[in-house]
Write an enzyme that holds these catalytic residues in place. Structure first.
Site, PDB file in Angstrom:
ATOM      1  CB  SER A 144       5.352   3.073  -9.547  1.00  0.00           C
ATOM      2  OG  SER A 144       4.216   2.895 -10.365  1.00  0.00           O
ATOM      3  CE1 TYR A 159       1.968   2.711  -5.171  1.00  0.00           C
ATOM      4  CE2 TYR A 159       1.816   3.596  -7.399  1.00  0.00           C
ATOM      5  CZ  TYR A 159       2.233   2.609  -6.527  1.00  0.00           C
ATOM      6  OH  TYR A 159       2.935   1.522  -7.007  1.00  0.00           O
ATOM      7  CE  LYS A 163       5.560   3.122  -5.303  1.00  0.00           C
ATOM      8  NZ  LYS A 163       6.493   2.194  -4.660  1.00  0.00           N
TER       9      LYS A 163
HETATM   10  P1  NAP Z   1       1.959  -6.415  -2.501  1.00  0.00           P
HETATM   11  O1  NAP Z   1       1.664  -7.715  -3.194  1.00  0.00           O
HETATM   12  O2  NAP Z   1       0.880  -5.720  -1.752  1.00  0.00           O
HETATM   13  O3  NAP Z   1       3.239  -6.662  -1.539  1.00  0.00           O
HETATM   14  C1  NAP Z   1       3.724  -5.636  -0.739  1.00  0.00           C
HETATM   15  C2  NAP Z   1       4.342  -6.237   0.509  1.00  0.00           C
HETATM   16  O4  NAP Z   1       4.850  -5.167   1.324  1.00  0.00           O
HETATM   17  C3  NAP Z   1       3.322  -6.987   1.384  1.00  0.00           C
HETATM   18  O5  NAP Z   1       3.868  -8.194   1.871  1.00  0.00           O
HETATM   19  C4  NAP Z   1       3.057  -5.997   2.511  1.00  0.00           C
HETATM   20  O6  NAP Z   1       2.616  -6.613   3.701  1.00  0.00           O
HETATM   21  C5  NAP Z   1       4.441  -5.380   2.668  1.00  0.00           C
HETATM   22  N1  NAP Z   1       4.386  -4.117   3.414  1.00  0.00           N
HETATM   23  C6  NAP Z   1       3.403  -3.178   3.407  1.00  0.00           C
HETATM   24  N2  NAP Z   1       3.677  -2.197   4.266  1.00  0.00           N
HETATM   25  C7  NAP Z   1       4.879  -2.503   4.844  1.00  0.00           C
HETATM   26  C8  NAP Z   1       5.674  -1.882   5.833  1.00  0.00           C
HETATM   27  N3  NAP Z   1       5.302  -0.727   6.408  1.00  0.00           N
HETATM   28  N4  NAP Z   1       6.852  -2.466   6.174  1.00  0.00           N
HETATM   29  C9  NAP Z   1       7.223  -3.644   5.618  1.00  0.00           C
HETATM   30  N5  NAP Z   1       6.489  -4.290   4.679  1.00  0.00           N
HETATM   31  C10 NAP Z   1       5.322  -3.729   4.299  1.00  0.00           C
HETATM   32  O7  NAP Z   1       2.488  -5.325  -3.537  1.00  0.00           O
HETATM   33  P2  NAP Z   1       3.337  -5.471  -4.896  1.00  0.00           P
HETATM   34  O8  NAP Z   1       2.411  -5.295  -6.030  1.00  0.00           O
HETATM   35  O9  NAP Z   1       4.216  -6.648  -4.825  1.00  0.00           O
HETATM   36  O10 NAP Z   1       4.186  -4.129  -4.787  1.00  0.00           O
HETATM   37  C11 NAP Z   1       5.544  -4.108  -4.385  1.00  0.00           C
HETATM   38  C12 NAP Z   1       6.116  -2.749  -4.735  1.00  0.00           C
HETATM   39  O11 NAP Z   1       5.990  -2.539  -6.143  1.00  0.00           O
HETATM   40  C13 NAP Z   1       5.383  -1.572  -4.087  1.00  0.00           C
HETATM   41  O12 NAP Z   1       6.314  -0.567  -3.741  1.00  0.00           O
HETATM   42  C14 NAP Z   1       4.478  -1.069  -5.205  1.00  0.00           C
HETATM   43  O13 NAP Z   1       4.157   0.287  -5.049  1.00  0.00           O
HETATM   44  C15 NAP Z   1       5.367  -1.301  -6.389  1.00  0.00           C
HETATM   45  N6  NAP Z   1       4.678  -1.376  -7.684  1.00  0.00           N
HETATM   46  C16 NAP Z   1       3.702  -2.305  -7.892  1.00  0.00           C
HETATM   47  C17 NAP Z   1       3.082  -2.349  -9.124  1.00  0.00           C
HETATM   48  C18 NAP Z   1       1.998  -3.348  -9.445  1.00  0.00           C
HETATM   49  O14 NAP Z   1       1.360  -3.195 -10.489  1.00  0.00           O
HETATM   50  N7  NAP Z   1       1.791  -4.363  -8.636  1.00  0.00           N
HETATM   51  C19 NAP Z   1       3.441  -1.431 -10.130  1.00  0.00           C
HETATM   52  C20 NAP Z   1       4.438  -0.512  -9.865  1.00  0.00           C
HETATM   53  C21 NAP Z   1       5.051  -0.485  -8.632  1.00  0.00           C
HETATM   54  P3  NAP Z   1       0.994  -6.678   3.965  1.00  0.00           P
HETATM   55  O15 NAP Z   1       0.401  -7.328   2.749  1.00  0.00           O
HETATM   56  O16 NAP Z   1       0.892  -7.488   5.208  1.00  0.00           O
HETATM   57  O17 NAP Z   1       0.550  -5.249   4.117  1.00  0.00           O
END
Ligand code: NAP
Length: 252
Positions: A144, A159, A163
């Protein structure tokens, strides 16, 4: 010649049931890969599997908590036994807790580090073992921009620390495995419109877009080509890199 084709490649995406993982999984399949959807939410994962199969690619939903070494090993073994190999590992599952550090419990700290950092280690290790044996593969970890800067106004020290560690873990594995023909890179998205960010208070979201030179959040679709580049032989000399996709957030 389409340098970005993933025909005959097999992949998995952790956190593939929703958000960035789901969108990237569909993008990998759209470019020819068979993609396993690895998540703890099996209902949502099964829906993504149906979408991929409708595109004419193989897919399977695998229930796996990335913090469980047993789950992770079983997940990778299942892909190799059913599809014969693992070419692309997208270690993307992650969570964020917004709690001031003085109030953050040790259990909350450990939960974030366990999923975001230990989960990336366990999945990278399991994928790396297979890829070393098969003499090639690509690992991409989701870090991130929070591994580079401190977000405001929301507190999220665990967090941010997790990261930053993912970025350094990625570089370490890249150096260890470069002579095995296993490339390891990370992506660092800025604010991307998913459940993780869209559920935040309105004041935070308007501050985030004000602070982003692009003036908006990114869409998950805008990460697909970054992943395709790293997943493909087009980036054969790129390893140990963190690819920042943030609408210029970290430039200022
Ligand atoms: P999201 O919509 O919350 O999706 C994350 C997915 O991971 C969900 O399906 C969640 O399941 C699953 N998950 C959570 N804990 C888990 C575990 N222990 N084992 C297996 N699966 C698990 O999040 P996102 O925004 O797509 O984020 C994806 C990645 O991008 C993350 O690493 C996040 O830190 C990173 N990121 C996101 C952003 C942003 O702005 N969105 C920016 C930078 C980095 P549940 O929903 O059932 O918990």
């Amino acid at each position: 010649m389409n340098n970005f084709s993933l025909e005959n490649k097999t992949a998995y995406v952790t956190g593939g049931a929703k958000g960035i993982g789901k969108t990237v999984a569909l993008g990998l399949a759209g470019n020819g890969a068979d993609v396993a959807i690895v998540d703890i939410d099996m209902d949502a994962a099964s829906e993504v599997v149906k979408e991929i199969e409708a595109m004419g690619r193989r897919s399977m939903a695998i229930s796996c908590d990335v913090t469980s070494a047993d789950d992770v090993e079983t997940m990778v073994n299942r892909i190799v036994s059913e599809w014969g190999k693992l070419d692309i590992a997208f270690n993307n599952a992650g969570i964020c807790l917004n709690v001031p550090s003085e109030d953050l419990t040790y259990d909350q700290w450990k939960k974030v580090i366990d999923i975001n950092l230990n989960g990336v280690f366990l999945t990278s290790q399991a994928a790396g073992r297979v890829m070393i044996k098969q003499k090639g593969g690509v690992i991409i970890n989701t870090a991130s921009m929070s591994g580079h800067i401190v977000n405001v106004p929301q507190p999220q020290s665990a967090y941010n620390a997790s990261k930053a560690a993912v970025i350094m873990l990625t570089k370490s594995l890249a150096v260890e495995w470069v002579n095995h023909n296993v490339r390891v890179n990370s992506i660092s998205p800025g604010y991307i419109a998913t459940e993780m960010t869209l559920s935040a208070p309105e004041e935070w979201k308007s501050r985030w877009t004000d602070l982003t030179p692009a003036g908006r959040m990114g869409k998950p679709e805008e990460l697909i080509s970054a992943i395709l580049y790293l997943a493909n032989d087009a980036s054969s000399y790129t390893t140990g890199m963190d690819l920042v996709v943030d609408g210029a957030f970290t430039c200022i």
